[in-house]
Write a protein that holds these residues in place. Sequence first.
Motif, PDB file in Angstrom:
ATOM      1  N   GLN A  52       0.809  -1.222   0.000  1.00 39.28           N
ATOM      2  CA  GLN A  52       0.000   0.000   0.000  1.00 39.28           C
ATOM      3  C   GLN A  52       0.839   1.268   0.000  1.00 39.28           C
ATOM      4  N   CYS A 100     -10.768   0.327   3.628  1.00 42.99           N
ATOM      5  CA  CYS A 100      -9.348   0.174   3.302  1.00 42.99           C
ATOM      6  C   CYS A 100      -8.777   1.548   2.999  1.00 42.99           C
ATOM      7  N   LEU A 101      -7.572   1.812   3.490  1.00 47.40           N
ATOM      8  CA  LEU A 101      -6.936   3.103   3.230  1.00 47.40           C
ATOM      9  C   LEU A 101      -6.693   3.308   1.738  1.00 47.40           C
ATOM     10  N   HIS A 142      -7.748  -9.574   5.484  1.00 48.23           N
ATOM     11  CA  HIS A 142      -7.758  -8.352   4.666  1.00 48.23           C
ATOM     12  C   HIS A 142      -6.327  -7.912   4.345  1.00 48.23           C
ATOM     13  N   GLU A 143      -5.483  -7.862   5.371  1.00 48.37           N
ATOM     14  CA  GLU A 143      -4.116  -7.366   5.158  1.00 48.37           C
ATOM     15  C   GLU A 143      -3.307  -8.328   4.291  1.00 48.37           C
ATOM     16  N   HIS A 146      -3.706  -8.130   0.544  1.00 47.96           N
ATOM     17  CA  HIS A 146      -2.931  -7.090  -0.147  1.00 47.96           C
ATOM     18  C   HIS A 146      -1.626  -7.659  -0.717  1.00 47.96           C
TER      19      HIS A 146
HETATM   20 NI    NI Z   1      -6.641  -2.561   3.017  1.00 47.44          NI
END
Ligand code: NI
Length: 177
Positions: A52, A100-101, A142-143, A146
């Motif tokens: 990210q 999510c960012l 979730h993480e 990525h």
């Molecule tokens: Ni996220």
Amino acid sequence: MTVRNILRMGDARLLRRAEEVTSFDSAELRDLLNDMRDTMRALDGVGLAAPQIGINRRIVIFGVESNPRYPEAEAVPATVLINPVITPLSDATEEGWEGCLSVPGMRGLVPRFTHLRYRGRDEFGALIGRTVSGFHARVVQHECDHLDGILYPMRIADMRNFGFSSELFPDADVRDE
Ligand code: NI
């Protein structure tokens, strides 16, 4: 303190499979993790994956004591997880709202495994192994997604349950995830 720029959905760098970390306890890794922690804290996130911020490595951090956006959520210990492997412990899944960012201002209802075991290493290369469920299990899934180029909207079962936080939850204290 360095708050790094977060890549947003549409940036092709979020779609790559990140590479394994092979060197631990290094100044480079320590600096990266400090930046990730600063960035996550500044944006009031629950977790952050290295891709990210444009770093294509299999590194995630997460943790929450109490978060105004997840008033119902149990605490998750502050964790650095490198080269993670997730093993679901049953086929059971449950749906929950995620943000999510990298997808600012949005929320979606995402099915995740309810019970799982995860393994990986910390920043010093020590092994981590935990059996978790519920919100902790959701955050890890979730993480770690990525790291395989998967953003939560790709997991939404019914796209009617995807929208702007301010519309879905008009009474909530809405911030980006
Ligand atoms: Ni996220």
